[in-house]
Design an enzyme around this catalytic site. Structure first.
Site, short mmCIF file in Angstrom:
data_model
loop_
_atom_site.label_atom_id
_atom_site.label_comp_id
_atom_site.label_asym_id
_atom_site.label_seq_id
_atom_site.Cartn_x
_atom_site.Cartn_y
_atom_site.Cartn_z
CB SER A 1 -0.90 0.02 1.24
OG SER A 1 -1.54 1.28 1.37
CE1 TYR B 1 -3.83 -2.05 4.91
CE2 TYR B 1 -3.01 0.18 4.51
CZ TYR B 1 -3.45 -1.04 4.03
OH TYR B 1 -3.51 -1.27 2.67
#
Length: 258
Positions: A143, A156
């Site tokens: 990501s 995350y």
């Protein structure tokens, strides 16, 4: 084009979103595909569609947070098809948490799914490649948030930043084994999971995609089929000697300032 003819590809988190897109793209390019995920119904439906298109495909119900289940999915693939030529780590957890409100339990969930699972899936796949003395390919779906991310993505970001480092470390360790390992730092992407997240955490309505697109440079969110095609390219021989790369697959330029 048959970019993955005669390759056996395992896609974790392949029942929806980017993982499902990769499974479809890999099958279209000639691969035999194993799809894993926690939800049996969409997994079996996807595999049935792949088989109808002429591909060999298998669904293995797997909770990648359980290391034993994650590694068993590799063993099951080897038992069914004889080997694993390529692995795509697409399973992911994107639930929200900031530095000040993240519980140890939420942090551990992110580490388990976004970092520990890819680590031990890579371990099992690489062991099979080494056992056979065969080359291989791995792509980790990471990501762009691993570069800093939003305040509400603290656990995350921690896990994905770890995965970016792991990608480079494993690529370096196994470059002379001809096992190429790369990652994609994908940006905001139009998936079923993202739709659920926007509705659950951000009170989004049915028009959120269009509104988001109007604020983005290219006028749209990232598209699953485009990411999937790029993953297939990285797994294929057409990407040459590239290994250890974590590629920004986004429409924002990190480090650029207005």
């Amino acid at each position: 084009m048959g970019l993955l003819n005669d390759r056996v590809v395992l896609v974790s988190g392949g029942t929806q979103g980017v993982g499902a897109g990769v499974a479809r793209a890999a099958a279209r390019e000639g691969a035999t595909v194993t799809v894993t995920g926690r939800r049996r119904e969409p997994g079996e439906k996807l595999v049935a569609a792949l088989r109808e298109s002429g591909a060999e495909a298998l669904f293995v119900a797997t909770d990648v947070a359980d290391v034993a289940q994650a590694q068993a999915s590799v063993a099951t693939t080897v038992k069914a098809f004889g080997r694993v030529d390529a692995l795509v780590n697409a399973a992911g957890l994107t639930s929200r948490g900031t530095l000040v409100d993240t519980s140890p339990e939420l942090f551990d969930e992110h580490i388990a799914i976004n970092l520990r699972a890819p680590f031990f899936l890579m371990q099992a796949a690489v062991r099979d490649m080494l056992r056979r003395g065969a080359p291989g390919g791995i792509v980790n779906v990471i990501s762009s948030s691993e570069l800093g991310g939003q305040p509400y993505l603290a656990p995350y970001v921690a896990a994905k930043a770890g995965l970016a480092g792991l990608t480079r470390n494993a690529a370096h360790a196994h470059r002379f084994d001809r096992i190429r390992i790369n990652g994609l730092d994908i940006g905001w992407t139009d998936t079923e999971g993202e739709d659920a997240i926007q509705r659950r955490f951000h009170d989004a309505d049915d028009g959120w995609r269009e509104e988001a697109g109007r604020r983005l440079p290219m006028g749209k969110l990232g598209q699953v089929d485009e990411i999937a095609d790029f993953v297939v390219f990285l797994l294929s021989d057409r990407s040459g000697v590239v290994t250890g790369s974590v590629i920004d697959w986004d429409q924002n330029v990190f480090g650029g300032l207005d």
